[in-house]
Write a protein that holds these residues in place. Sequence first.
Motif, PDB file in Angstrom:
ATOM      1  N   ASP A 133       0.838  -1.199   0.000  1.00  0.00           N
ATOM      2  CA  ASP A 133       0.000   0.000   0.000  1.00  0.00           C
ATOM      3  C   ASP A 133       0.874   1.250   0.000  1.00  0.00           C
ATOM      4  N   LEU A 134       2.189   1.077  -0.117  1.00  0.00           N
ATOM      5  CA  LEU A 134       3.071   2.235   0.039  1.00  0.00           C
ATOM      6  C   LEU A 134       3.313   2.983  -1.259  1.00  0.00           C
ATOM      7  N   ASP A 135       3.559   2.249  -2.356  1.00  0.00           N
ATOM      8  CA  ASP A 135       3.865   2.976  -3.589  1.00  0.00           C
ATOM      9  C   ASP A 135       2.624   3.247  -4.427  1.00  0.00           C
ATOM     10  N   HIS A 136       1.498   2.581  -4.105  1.00  0.00           N
ATOM     11  CA  HIS A 136       0.217   2.899  -4.750  1.00  0.00           C
ATOM     12  C   HIS A 136      -0.891   2.380  -3.837  1.00  0.00           C
ATOM     13  N   PRO A 137      -2.094   3.002  -3.859  1.00  0.00           N
ATOM     14  CA  PRO A 137      -3.153   2.572  -2.945  1.00  0.00           C
ATOM     15  C   PRO A 137      -3.575   1.138  -3.233  1.00  0.00           C
ATOM     16  N   ALA A 138      -3.699   0.355  -2.185  1.00  0.00           N
ATOM     17  CA  ALA A 138      -4.048  -1.058  -2.353  1.00  0.00           C
ATOM     18  C   ALA A 138      -5.497  -1.287  -1.932  1.00  0.00           C
ATOM     19  N   GLU A 139      -5.972  -2.490  -2.221  1.00  0.00           N
ATOM     20  CA  GLU A 139      -7.323  -2.902  -1.839  1.00  0.00           C
ATOM     21  C   GLU A 139      -7.467  -2.831  -0.310  1.00  0.00           C
ATOM     22  N   VAL A 140      -8.612  -2.316   0.147  1.00  0.00           N
ATOM     23  CA  VAL A 140      -8.865  -2.299   1.592  1.00  0.00           C
ATOM     24  C   VAL A 140      -9.272  -3.708   2.011  1.00  0.00           C
ATOM     25  N   LEU A 141      -8.613  -4.237   3.035  1.00  0.00           N
ATOM     26  CA  LEU A 141      -8.977  -5.564   3.537  1.00  0.00           C
ATOM     27  C   LEU A 141     -10.136  -5.399   4.520  1.00  0.00           C
ATOM     28  N   PHE A 142     -11.127  -6.253   4.389  1.00  0.00           N
ATOM     29  CA  PHE A 142     -12.311  -6.140   5.242  1.00  0.00           C
ATOM     30  C   PHE A 142     -12.593  -7.484   5.900  1.00  0.00           C
ATOM     31  N   SER A 143     -12.919  -7.443   7.176  1.00  0.00           N
ATOM     32  CA  SER A 143     -13.256  -8.675   7.885  1.00  0.00           C
ATOM     33  C   SER A 143     -14.761  -8.739   8.109  1.00  0.00           C
ATOM     34  N   GLU A 144     -15.395  -9.734   7.477  1.00  0.00           N
ATOM     35  CA  GLU A 144     -16.832  -9.973   7.708  1.00  0.00           C
ATOM     36  C   GLU A 144     -17.048 -10.380   9.157  1.00  0.00           C
ATOM     37  N   LYS A 145     -16.093 -11.155   9.672  1.00  0.00           N
ATOM     38  CA  LYS A 145     -16.257 -11.736  10.999  1.00  0.00           C
ATOM     39  C   LYS A 145     -16.204 -10.669  12.090  1.00  0.00           C
ATOM     40  N   TYR A 146     -15.235  -9.755  11.972  1.00  0.00           N
ATOM     41  CA  TYR A 146     -15.051  -8.765  13.046  1.00  0.00           C
ATOM     42  C   TYR A 146     -15.543  -7.377  12.658  1.00  0.00           C
ATOM     43  N   ARG A 147     -15.976  -7.213  11.410  1.00  0.00           N
ATOM     44  CA  ARG A 147     -16.467  -5.920  10.915  1.00  0.00           C
ATOM     45  C   ARG A 147     -15.416  -4.830  11.103  1.00  0.00           C
ATOM     46  N   ILE A 148     -14.211  -5.129  10.709  1.00  0.00           N
ATOM     47  CA  ILE A 148     -13.158  -4.109  10.719  1.00  0.00           C
ATOM     48  C   ILE A 148     -12.508  -4.097   9.338  1.00  0.00           C
ATOM     49  N   SER A 149     -11.832  -3.004   9.023  1.00  0.00           N
ATOM     50  CA  SER A 149     -11.156  -2.937   7.727  1.00  0.00           C
ATOM     51  C   SER A 149      -9.849  -2.173   7.886  1.00  0.00           C
ATOM     52  N   GLY A 150      -8.988  -2.304   6.932  1.00  0.00           N
ATOM     53  CA  GLY A 150      -7.715  -1.581   6.999  1.00  0.00           C
ATOM     54  C   GLY A 150      -6.804  -1.986   5.861  1.00  0.00           C
ATOM     55  N   ARG A 151      -5.704  -1.236   5.745  1.00  0.00           N
ATOM     56  CA  ARG A 151      -4.730  -1.514   4.685  1.00  0.00           C
ATOM     57  C   ARG A 151      -3.339  -1.538   5.293  1.00  0.00           C
ATOM     58  N   PRO A 152      -2.791  -2.720   5.502  1.00  0.00           N
ATOM     59  CA  PRO A 152      -1.396  -2.758   5.958  1.00  0.00           C
ATOM     60  C   PRO A 152      -0.493  -2.182   4.876  1.00  0.00           C
ATOM     61  N   ASP A 153       0.678  -1.708   5.273  1.00  0.00           N
ATOM     62  CA  ASP A 153       1.598  -1.181   4.257  1.00  0.00           C
ATOM     63  C   ASP A 153       2.101  -2.294   3.348  1.00  0.00           C
ATOM     64  N   TYR A 154       2.357  -3.451   3.938  1.00  0.00           N
ATOM     65  CA  TYR A 154       2.848  -4.593   3.168  1.00  0.00           C
ATOM     66  C   TYR A 154       2.293  -5.882   3.724  1.00  0.00           C
ATOM     67  N   ILE A 155       2.186  -6.873   2.855  1.00  0.00           N
ATOM     68  CA  ILE A 155       2.017  -8.248   3.325  1.00  0.00           C
ATOM     69  C   ILE A 155       3.103  -9.067   2.641  1.00  0.00           C
ATOM     70  N   LEU A 156       3.889  -9.743   3.440  1.00  0.00           N
ATOM     71  CA  LEU A 156       4.965 -10.582   2.911  1.00  0.00           C
ATOM     72  C   LEU A 156       4.637 -12.041   3.152  1.00  0.00           C
ATOM     73  N   ARG A 157       5.185 -12.900   2.292  1.00  0.00           N
ATOM     74  CA  ARG A 157       5.129 -14.333   2.590  1.00  0.00           C
ATOM     75  C   ARG A 157       6.542 -14.772   2.952  1.00  0.00           C
ATOM     76  N   ASP A 158       6.669 -15.254   4.172  1.00  0.00           N
ATOM     77  CA  ASP A 158       7.964 -15.746   4.631  1.00  0.00           C
ATOM     78  C   ASP A 158       8.385 -16.914   3.734  1.00  0.00           C
ATOM     79  N   GLU A 159       9.558 -16.777   3.084  1.00  0.00           N
ATOM     80  CA  GLU A 159       9.948 -17.788   2.101  1.00  0.00           C
ATOM     81  C   GLU A 159      10.288 -19.129   2.741  1.00  0.00           C
ATOM     82  N   MET A 160      10.634 -19.117   4.015  1.00  0.00           N
ATOM     83  CA  MET A 160      10.982 -20.375   4.687  1.00  0.00           C
ATOM     84  C   MET A 160       9.732 -21.117   5.151  1.00  0.00           C
ATOM     85  N   THR A 161       8.800 -20.369   5.779  1.00  0.00           N
ATOM     86  CA  THR A 161       7.660 -21.033   6.422  1.00  0.00           C
ATOM     87  C   THR A 161       6.363 -20.917   5.623  1.00  0.00           C
TER      88      THR A 161
END
Length: 204
Positions: A70-98
Amino acid sequence: MVAHDSRLWDACPCPDHAAVVVAVINLIEGVLLLLLASIGVFIFAIRRHYAIREVRDQYGIPEGELLYTDLDHPAEVLFSEKYRISGRPDYILRDEMTGDHIPVEVKSGRAKKPYWNHILQVAAYCLLVEEHYHTRVPYGVLVYGDGEQHRIDFTEDLRRQVLSTVDAMRECCAGTPVRRNHNASVRCRNCAYSDECRYCLGDM
Ligand code: SF4
């Protein structure tokens, strides 16, 4: 298309000669086009790799496959149906080991140790990432302006605390008209709720 000299195959005794030559030429053209397309894809991948590397270096982002930014361009807002909260983390990474999905929040300010509201913000992103990617998130990362990185373990205790904070905010908002009680944009810049707050000051 390639122009063909008909005199060449007019002289040839083989009746299929012209068709064979045209087929070979078409095949060569197809291979060349495929090669050009592959080179284009390769150049695109290299450029993307270096663009990501540049942003990663600029913000001190930990290693891992970049799934979301979400840092170099606006990203999709993540929304939780379960908790009714939303937000945009700056990054989501996938740990290459795990293979774990790790939300990363970047703060421009410096801090000797993570602020509690920033920890709660990362915890809320952990909830959002879990629901969005259908996975368990073991921790998030806070990165401060000096490049200092803090791993925020998403423990059961932190999960309970962020959920009770969300409940408390909801009750508070439902019972009383809410309004901003300050004019300090710096507070909004460092606020965990700036993404959702309609009273937020400044360009967030
Ligand atoms: S973003 Fe909203 S909740 Fe946060 S400090 Fe600003 S006004 Fe207050």
